[in-house]
Design a protein around this motif. Structure first.
Motif, PDB file in Angstrom:
ATOM      1  N   LEU A   1      61.299  15.382  11.170  1.00 41.87           N
ATOM      2  CA  LEU A   1      61.403  16.801  10.851  1.00 41.87           C
ATOM      3  C   LEU A   1      61.954  17.543  12.064  1.00 41.87           C
ATOM      4  O   LEU A   1      61.668  17.188  13.206  1.00 41.87           O
ATOM      5  N   THR A   2      62.728  18.589  11.792  1.00 40.67           N
ATOM      6  CA  THR A   2      63.240  19.436  12.875  1.00 40.67           C
ATOM      7  C   THR A   2      62.947  20.890  12.538  1.00 40.67           C
ATOM      8  O   THR A   2      63.108  21.304  11.387  1.00 40.67           O
ATOM      9  N   TYR A   3      62.467  21.628  13.529  1.00 33.78           N
ATOM     10  CA  TYR A   3      62.293  23.073  13.370  1.00 33.78           C
ATOM     11  C   TYR A   3      62.854  23.749  14.610  1.00 33.78           C
ATOM     12  O   TYR A   3      63.083  23.106  15.642  1.00 33.78           O
ATOM     13  N   ASN A   4      63.086  25.044  14.529  1.00 33.80           N
ATOM     14  CA  ASN A   4      63.607  25.806  15.665  1.00 33.80           C
ATOM     15  C   ASN A   4      62.484  26.598  16.324  1.00 33.80           C
ATOM     16  O   ASN A   4      61.594  27.119  15.644  1.00 33.80           O
ATOM     17  N   LEU A   5      62.546  26.684  17.643  1.00 31.14           N
ATOM     18  CA  LEU A   5      61.546  27.459  18.383  1.00 31.14           C
ATOM     19  C   LEU A   5      61.643  28.936  18.014  1.00 31.14           C
ATOM     20  O   LEU A   5      62.729  29.442  17.721  1.00 31.14           O
TER      21      LEU A   5
ATOM     22  N   LEU B   1      64.765  29.265  25.663  1.00 28.55           N
ATOM     23  CA  LEU B   1      64.079  28.473  24.639  1.00 28.55           C
ATOM     24  C   LEU B   1      64.292  29.003  23.221  1.00 28.55           C
ATOM     25  O   LEU B   1      64.184  28.250  22.256  1.00 28.55           O
ATOM     26  N   THR B   2      64.591  30.270  23.078  1.00 26.24           N
ATOM     27  CA  THR B   2      64.682  30.902  21.765  1.00 26.24           C
ATOM     28  C   THR B   2      65.604  30.132  20.820  1.00 26.24           C
ATOM     29  O   THR B   2      66.756  29.861  21.146  1.00 26.24           O
ATOM     30  N   GLY B   3      65.062  29.752  19.670  1.00 30.74           N
ATOM     31  CA  GLY B   3      65.863  29.114  18.626  1.00 30.74           C
ATOM     32  C   GLY B   3      66.239  27.671  18.864  1.00 30.74           C
ATOM     33  O   GLY B   3      66.952  27.077  18.056  1.00 30.74           O
ATOM     34  N   ARG B   4      65.760  27.064  19.934  1.00 31.29           N
ATOM     35  CA  ARG B   4      66.118  25.669  20.233  1.00 31.29           C
ATOM     36  C   ARG B   4      65.481  24.719  19.223  1.00 31.29           C
ATOM     37  O   ARG B   4      64.335  24.903  18.814  1.00 31.29           O
ATOM     38  N   PRO B   5      66.195  23.642  18.831  1.00 27.69           N
ATOM     39  CA  PRO B   5      65.629  22.693  17.876  1.00 27.69           C
ATOM     40  C   PRO B   5      64.635  21.728  18.517  1.00 27.69           C
ATOM     41  O   PRO B   5      64.815  21.298  19.657  1.00 27.69           O
ATOM     42  N   VAL B   6      63.586  21.407  17.778  1.00 29.24           N
ATOM     43  CA  VAL B   6      62.556  20.449  18.200  1.00 29.24           C
ATOM     44  C   VAL B   6      62.434  19.405  17.095  1.00 29.24           C
ATOM     45  O   VAL B   6      62.343  19.747  15.917  1.00 29.24           O
ATOM     46  N   THR B   7      62.426  18.123  17.484  1.00 33.08           N
ATOM     47  CA  THR B   7      62.367  17.030  16.513  1.00 33.08           C
ATOM     48  C   THR B   7      61.030  16.315  16.594  1.00 33.08           C
ATOM     49  O   THR B   7      60.522  16.053  17.693  1.00 33.08           O
ATOM     50  N   ASN B   8      60.464  16.008  15.440  1.00 28.98           N
ATOM     51  CA  ASN B   8      59.194  15.277  15.358  1.00 28.98           C
ATOM     52  C   ASN B   8      59.330  14.108  14.400  1.00 28.98           C
ATOM     53  O   ASN B   8      59.698  14.290  13.237  1.00 28.98           O
TER      54      ASN B   8
ATOM     55  N   PRO C   1      53.829  18.720  13.492  1.00 28.60           N
ATOM     56  CA  PRO C   1      55.191  18.242  13.222  1.00 28.60           C
ATOM     57  C   PRO C   1      56.177  19.278  12.706  1.00 28.60           C
ATOM     58  O   PRO C   1      57.384  19.093  12.847  1.00 28.60           O
ATOM     59  N   ASP C   2      55.689  20.392  12.118  1.00 26.93           N
ATOM     60  CA  ASP C   2      56.634  21.299  11.478  1.00 26.93           C
ATOM     61  C   ASP C   2      56.631  22.719  12.050  1.00 26.93           C
ATOM     62  O   ASP C   2      57.269  23.612  11.513  1.00 26.93           O
ATOM     63  N   HIS C   3      55.901  22.935  13.164  1.00 26.92           N
ATOM     64  CA  HIS C   3      55.902  24.248  13.804  1.00 26.92           C
ATOM     65  C   HIS C   3      55.369  24.119  15.231  1.00 26.92           C
ATOM     66  O   HIS C   3      54.741  23.120  15.573  1.00 26.92           O
TER      67      HIS C   3
ATOM     68  N   GLU D   1      63.117  12.164  23.039  1.00 28.27           N
ATOM     69  CA  GLU D   1      64.543  11.892  23.282  1.00 28.27           C
ATOM     70  C   GLU D   1      65.419  12.768  22.397  1.00 28.27           C
ATOM     71  O   GLU D   1      66.411  13.340  22.851  1.00 28.27           O
ATOM     72  N   ALA D   2      65.070  12.863  21.121  1.00 28.67           N
ATOM     73  CA  ALA D   2      65.866  13.666  20.186  1.00 28.67           C
ATOM     74  C   ALA D   2      65.834  15.141  20.575  1.00 28.67           C
ATOM     75  O   ALA D   2      66.866  15.820  20.567  1.00 28.67           O
ATOM     76  N   THR D   3      64.653  15.650  20.938  1.00 28.61           N
ATOM     77  CA  THR D   3      64.529  17.055  21.329  1.00 28.61           C
ATOM     78  C   THR D   3      65.334  17.329  22.594  1.00 28.61           C
ATOM     79  O   THR D   3      66.091  18.303  22.676  1.00 28.61           O
ATOM     80  N   TYR D   4      65.189  16.456  23.575  1.00 24.56           N
ATOM     81  CA  TYR D   4      65.896  16.642  24.842  1.00 24.56           C
ATOM     82  C   TYR D   4      67.412  16.614  24.641  1.00 24.56           C
ATOM     83  O   TYR D   4      68.128  17.509  25.092  1.00 24.56           O
TER      84      TYR D   4
END
Length: 196
Positions: free
Chosen positions: A6-10, A18-25, A32-34, A92-95
C-alpha cells in the motif's frame, strides 16, 4: 488482486520537504494505510542537523523517519535497520521514491543493532515497539536503548518517540545519564538523550 504494498501520501501539515511525500508499506507493517500520530509528532520535531552524519533509523518500519532525516541532511548516510524483511522492503521503497543523490542509504535486516559496530553513529532515531506478538512489554525497547548507547559515538544523540505512559525517560536517564523532552502532546513524547 493482492493489495500489497500500500502507498499513501504524507499529510499537508507536515514541515517541508515532507508534505505529500509517498510512503510504502508491505504487509504486516505498523499503520499500513496512514501516518500514525506518534510518528507525525516525531517527524515534526526531528533534529536539525547538517554535515556527514552517520544516522540510523532503528526499527525503521516503512522508513519514513530515516527518509525524512536523509531529505533534511543530504550529506548524511542513513542506515535503515529492522528485524523484518517486510519492513526493509517498505523502507527501501519509501526512500527510493523520495530521496535523491547525494543522499546515501543502506538497508539491513538485523535485531536491534546487534551487528552495528560500537561508537559508529552520530544520530539514532527510534519509534520503539511496545508489543511483542500478543504481549505488551518494553523488553524490545530496552534492548534497542542499550544497543543504541553502545553504537553511538561520544556526543552522539538518541532521539525517540513513545507513548507517555511508557515513561521511557526513566531508562534513558539510567543508561545515558540524561533525557530531555523535545516535544509532547497528550499521548506521545519525543525524547533526546546524549552519549557523554
Amino acid at each position: 488482486p493482492n493489495p500489497w504494498p500500500l502507498t499513501y501520501n504524507l499529510p499537508p501539515d507536515l514541515p517541508p520537504p515532507l508534505t505529500g511525500r509517498p510512503v510504502t508499506n508491505h504487509a504486516g507493517i505498523f499503520s499500513p494505510d496512514h501516518l500514525d500520530i506518534g510518528t507525525r509528532l516525531f517527524l515534526a520535531n526531528l533534529p536539525p542537523r547538517t554535515g556527514p552524519d552517520h544516522v540510523i533509523d532503528l526499527g525503521c518500519g516503512n522508513g519514513v523517519v530515516g527518509t525524512a532525516a536523509a531529505l533534511a541532511n543530504p550529506d548524511a548516510t542513513v542506515l535503515f535497520t529492522d528485524e523484518s524483511y517486510q519492513a526493509i522492503a517498505s523502507a527501501e521503497a519509501t526512500y527510493h521514491a523520495n530521496a535523491t543523490p547525494p543522499s546515501k542509504a543502506t538497508f539491513e535486516v538485523a535485531d536491534a543493532l546487534t551487528t552495528s559496530p560500537p561508537a559508529s553513529a552520530d544520530l539514532i532515531l527510534n519509534n520503539p515497539p511496545f508489543h511483542t506478538h500478543q504481549a505488551t512489554t518494553d523488553r524490545t525497547a530496552l534492548r534497542m536503548f542499550r544497543n543504541a548507547h553502545r553504537t553511538l559515538r561520544q556526543g552522539g544523540e538518541f532521539w525517540l518517540v513513545g507513548n507517555r505512559h511508557l515513561a521511557y525517560h526513566v531508562p534513558l536517564k539510567r543508561l545515558f545519564g540524561n533525557s530531555t523532552v523535545i516535544a509532547s502532546n497528550p499521548k506521545f513524547v519525543v525524547l533526546r538523550a546524549v552519549k557523554r
